[in-house]
Design a protein around this motif. Sequence first.
Motif, PDB file in Angstrom:
ATOM      1  N   ILE A   1      41.310  41.014  44.857  1.00 54.04           N
ATOM      2  CA  ILE A   1      40.984  42.111  43.955  1.00 54.04           C
ATOM      3  C   ILE A   1      39.650  41.802  43.296  1.00 54.04           C
ATOM      4  O   ILE A   1      39.272  40.643  43.200  1.00 54.04           O
ATOM      5  CB  ILE A   1      42.099  42.313  42.897  1.00 54.04           C
TER       6      ILE A   1
ATOM      7  N   ILE B   1      37.612  42.966  39.919  1.00 55.59           N
ATOM      8  CA  ILE B   1      37.494  43.833  38.747  1.00 55.59           C
ATOM      9  C   ILE B   1      36.102  43.794  38.135  1.00 55.59           C
ATOM     10  O   ILE B   1      35.890  44.290  37.030  1.00 55.59           O
ATOM     11  CB  ILE B   1      38.556  43.515  37.668  1.00 55.59           C
TER      12      ILE B   1
ATOM     13  N   LEU C   1      33.006  31.820  45.036  1.00 52.68           N
ATOM     14  CA  LEU C   1      33.973  31.204  44.139  1.00 52.68           C
ATOM     15  C   LEU C   1      35.396  31.393  44.646  1.00 52.68           C
ATOM     16  O   LEU C   1      36.236  30.508  44.517  1.00 52.68           O
ATOM     17  CB  LEU C   1      33.844  31.806  42.733  1.00 52.68           C
TER      18      LEU C   1
ATOM     19  N   LEU D   1      39.160  29.663  44.037  1.00 52.73           N
ATOM     20  CA  LEU D   1      39.600  30.043  42.703  1.00 52.73           C
ATOM     21  C   LEU D   1      40.302  31.392  42.786  1.00 52.73           C
ATOM     22  O   LEU D   1      39.982  32.191  43.655  1.00 52.73           O
ATOM     23  CB  LEU D   1      38.392  30.141  41.762  1.00 52.73           C
ATOM     24  N   PRO D   2      41.247  31.654  41.898  1.00 53.79           N
ATOM     25  CA  PRO D   2      41.961  32.926  41.981  1.00 53.79           C
ATOM     26  C   PRO D   2      41.028  34.106  41.729  1.00 53.79           C
ATOM     27  O   PRO D   2      40.248  34.093  40.773  1.00 53.79           O
ATOM     28  CB  PRO D   2      43.013  32.838  40.882  1.00 53.79           C
TER      29      PRO D   2
ATOM     30  N   ILE E   1      41.391  37.178  40.620  1.00 51.89           N
ATOM     31  CA  ILE E   1      41.415  37.989  39.424  1.00 51.89           C
ATOM     32  C   ILE E   1      40.697  37.294  38.288  1.00 51.89           C
ATOM     33  O   ILE E   1      40.002  37.930  37.487  1.00 51.89           O
ATOM     34  CB  ILE E   1      42.851  38.387  39.019  1.00 51.89           C
ATOM     35  N   VAL E   2      40.823  35.962  38.227  1.00 47.62           N
ATOM     36  CA  VAL E   2      40.169  35.237  37.153  1.00 47.62           C
ATOM     37  C   VAL E   2      38.661  35.189  37.377  1.00 47.62           C
ATOM     38  O   VAL E   2      37.875  35.385  36.459  1.00 47.62           O
ATOM     39  CB  VAL E   2      40.743  33.815  37.051  1.00 47.62           C
ATOM     40  N   VAL E   3      38.275  34.915  38.616  1.00 47.68           N
ATOM     41  CA  VAL E   3      36.845  34.859  38.922  1.00 47.68           C
ATOM     42  C   VAL E   3      36.175  36.183  38.602  1.00 47.68           C
ATOM     43  O   VAL E   3      35.144  36.231  37.926  1.00 47.68           O
ATOM     44  CB  VAL E   3      36.634  34.518  40.413  1.00 47.68           C
TER      45      VAL E   3
ATOM     46  N   LEU F   1      37.234  38.516  36.677  1.00 44.59           N
ATOM     47  CA  LEU F   1      37.290  38.756  35.241  1.00 44.59           C
ATOM     48  C   LEU F   1      36.103  38.068  34.578  1.00 44.59           C
ATOM     49  O   LEU F   1      35.387  38.652  33.751  1.00 44.59           O
ATOM     50  CB  LEU F   1      38.602  38.205  34.679  1.00 44.59           C
ATOM     51  N   ALA F   2      35.884  36.808  34.945  1.00 44.13           N
ATOM     52  CA  ALA F   2      34.778  36.062  34.347  1.00 44.13           C
ATOM     53  C   ALA F   2      33.431  36.697  34.684  1.00 44.13           C
ATOM     54  O   ALA F   2      32.582  36.872  33.807  1.00 44.13           O
ATOM     55  CB  ALA F   2      34.816  34.604  34.819  1.00 44.13           C
ATOM     56  N   THR F   3      33.232  37.046  35.953  1.00 44.64           N
ATOM     57  CA  THR F   3      31.936  37.629  36.309  1.00 44.64           C
ATOM     58  C   THR F   3      31.780  39.000  35.669  1.00 44.64           C
ATOM     59  O   THR F   3      30.682  39.375  35.248  1.00 44.64           O
ATOM     60  CB  THR F   3      31.747  37.743  37.840  1.00 44.64           C
ATOM     61  N   MET F   4      32.854  39.749  35.549  1.00 46.40           N
ATOM     62  CA  MET F   4      32.766  41.062  34.899  1.00 46.40           C
ATOM     63  C   MET F   4      32.224  40.923  33.487  1.00 46.40           C
ATOM     64  O   MET F   4      31.276  41.618  33.093  1.00 46.40           O
ATOM     65  CB  MET F   4      34.151  41.716  34.860  1.00 46.40           C
TER      66      MET F   4
END
Lengths: 333, 334, 310
Positions: free
Chosen positions: C60, C62, C106, C112-113, C115-117, C119-122
């Motif tokens: 995914i 985001i 990443l 790395l998961p 959704i977290v990646v 989220l961080a880049t967003m």
Amino acid sequence: MNRLFAVLLLAGMTFVAGCGKPSDAPAAGSAKKLTIALMPKSKGNAYFISCKQGAEAAAKELGVDLLFDGPTDPDPAKQNEIIENWVTLGVDGIAAACENKEGISTALRKARQKGIKVITYDSDADTDAREFFVNQATPEGIGYGLMDEAARLIDEQGEFAVITASLTAANMNEWRKYIEARLAEKYPKMKLVTVRPCDDLKDKAQSETTAVLSAYPNVKLIMAICSPGVPGAAEAVKQAGKAGTVKVMGLGLPSENRRYVKDGVTQSVILWKTTDLGYLTVQAATALVKGDLKPGATSFKAGRLGDFEVKGDVILLGKPFIFNKDNIDQFDF
Amino acid sequence: MRAIPNLAARVKRIAVSHETILLFIVMAEWLYFNSVGRHFGSLDNTFDIVRQTVEIGLLALVMTPIILTGGIDLSLGSLLGLCAIAFGKLWRDAGLGIPSAIACTLAIGALAGGLNSMLITMLRLPPLIVTLGTYSLFRGLAEAITRGTDTFTNFPASFLFLGQERWHGMPAQFPIFLLVTIVVWLLVHRTTFGRCFRAIGFSPEGTRYAGIPVNRRLALAYVMAGTVAALAAITYTARLGQARADAGTGYELFAITAVVLGGTSIFGGIGSVHGTLLGVTAIAVLSNGLVHARQPREAAGVLTGLLLIAALTLSVLLKKVVDIRSSRQTVVEH
Amino acid sequence: MKGHLRELSPAFALAALLLLLAAFAPGFYQLHPLLSLFTREAPTLVMVCGMSLIIICRQIDISVGSQFAICSVCAGLLAAMHWPLALVLVASVVLGAVMGSINGLLVAVLQLPCIVVTLATMVTWRQGLNWLRQGEFVNLPDNAQWFGLGQVAGQCALISAALILLALMAFAARHLAAGRYIYAVGSDAEAARLAGIRPKRVTFATFALMGALTGLAAMMNLVQSPQVDPKSGTGLELKVIAAVVVGGVAISGGRGTLWGPFLGLLLLVAIGPALTQLHVEAYWEKALQGAIILLAVVAEGLRNRKEKVY
């Protein structure tokens, strides 16, 4: 064991650090440079950016440090947090544009208790939470001004629609209240058919206006009361081929609307000299800190802008200004 | 069979080292901002940080068991907004007293959490998508109830005390936060429920075959989350003095960031509540410290994002190192 | 038809909505506003194509809204410097691909998961852009609008481009090996690896492709008005993901087509104008969107109860 140790370590650190730093008011050294903290309603907003320009000019002239910070989106909780942080930081003066009157007043009152001078600008807090309010126009003045201009543009009869930022935006809701009051009171032959939010996004304002134009074919005017909404609505009207037939007006910056005003798509853009507002605010805040401006004053001289009327605890910038085809080139913000 | 104790030891080592790294990060932040900011390390400022972080902290705490089960809940921020509005409406329009309004609001939060868990467990739907839907639905309901514009204010001073004043020297919300922290920590680390959460995260089917009522455990996690979100709505309203439909916008992302930063794996099975606390602390200290360092707000966002990536990358690299070491050991042993 | 059962739900819902509008608000069916609506959403369709592949690949992303904003602003600045538009288009796509590749790196290489990646880049990209731009619009030169083609031609060009891209990608997903690899990796990455596919490369490529499509979408959006708003793309990731999910693509990966998300997008973007036509107040929109997403998801769940393999 490891975890327990970690938690204890953290707690211990806090305690030690806390003991080490007394949290009282800033030192009373007159040689120190004053710090004035200026808060917009939200940072990514061209309106407040132009206020900042004026504010920086004033700070430079007066030799004070200007701290400009605010939430990135209008968020009253974040405004409070920033005020509280400034109190701990020990600034000399705070000037805030308030997103949420009640909530922020508590934080401002605390600031005053600590000896920090507080004024508000653009949108007010509770009267006992600040010493002065630099007012460019009351919500009543803005609401009435918008409604009167709209009425003038469509000869006081016909349907119109309003594009607002978001349905929860406090200041726009205030303006809408006065718009609707003025409508009911003075313009019985006009009708407000719908209010659509654009989430402060120009592109969304464009889609919403397109939908409104097709859903309400008799609409004669679009009033966009959030600044990205005016160019968005104008573009939609232009693309629908209705430039001139459907009038566009609203609250916005000259720079964002210049081409539409010149092309005759947007008839009027209402605002005030935001750079002057910022300049006046910083001047007033500094004067208050230094003791040059005291409660009970009836006029205030703000540097190169000259004298301003002070009514009670409100410093008036002036009336809303209407930008149109004839004068928009004179302004560069 | 030799491999399993090894696996457990490896896993334990990773979990501990991630939190230790985070602890060092928090300490480093603290020391840096202490040196740069004039009033950063003061007690007043610490209390400020605490008071401002309570809502996000509550959401992060209660997001931890959910993520441990391998799920996620994107709707917590919107639920905060909905509960805030419900609270305001119950108090102002339905005429309930503050305590009854609070009780009803908590019930509403629990019900909403129940809705999430029902869709996830009964229909076996992915939590990400269900909570994506309820994220819009809850916020939409809040906006619809208030027509977007209505807000609730003028709460009695005794209620506002909760959000704005000090109680025996510390921010009034702090005891609530502490209580929830203790309850969640005990639940996750000292009860069988907590072990169930991890087991579900590792393998839902396996857990089911082991005889554990997976649906009930998941329901517990989501209902608890909903109730605590309602609690956060109460403290938010008390702090702000106003109940608004847009309360809590974006909070769930913060909470997820804090949880993952704290070492909980987004896939489930591994993680800890104290890790989440450290994660919340790291983000809160960073955000507050940057204000004292006179940096703009946006810096906090950028640095938090980078911190998240850095922490995860470090964790993965460490895991690889540990893996290599253990595999060498295994080779020697066998 | 059997292979297209997933698309039936959004198709029915869309048909129902259209019938409702035909009965109660026939004013919806005017050429010009519909043309405007489709043109406005053509960039979103392009992004929906990319996101469908990402979700089919069991990932995914985001961060696409923030990527969109950065590509828009950079393309706008280049256009304002009077670069030829073709070059600006290429630059936007390349920039998008670079940002997508960072995500891909990443996720695929460091594992790395996602959704977290994302989220961080967003957060990083959006806040970084806010920091630099401070909300200021970018003013475009006059000849940039509609690629200089004039309004109607420009609208038709954008809509056709989006539809052609959709058709091409739907074909590629089903009939080209590269497309099948994405389904394989999304179904079971380990099995795909054993079958000789390189899951890491496929995942990386999918993220990079998403980024490139975002850059393209940003450009398609840019030419529709004379200014670029740096806040554009806010909430876009949600819209795109919702369209994909409503379109019947399984979040667990490996299943779904691009046509479902196309219908899902049509459904979701029609709600706003439909409400306006029906003279319903704006504050119902979010609740309705949430309800539709939930209904779509529930329908998927009911379908899955029969074939469930958890």
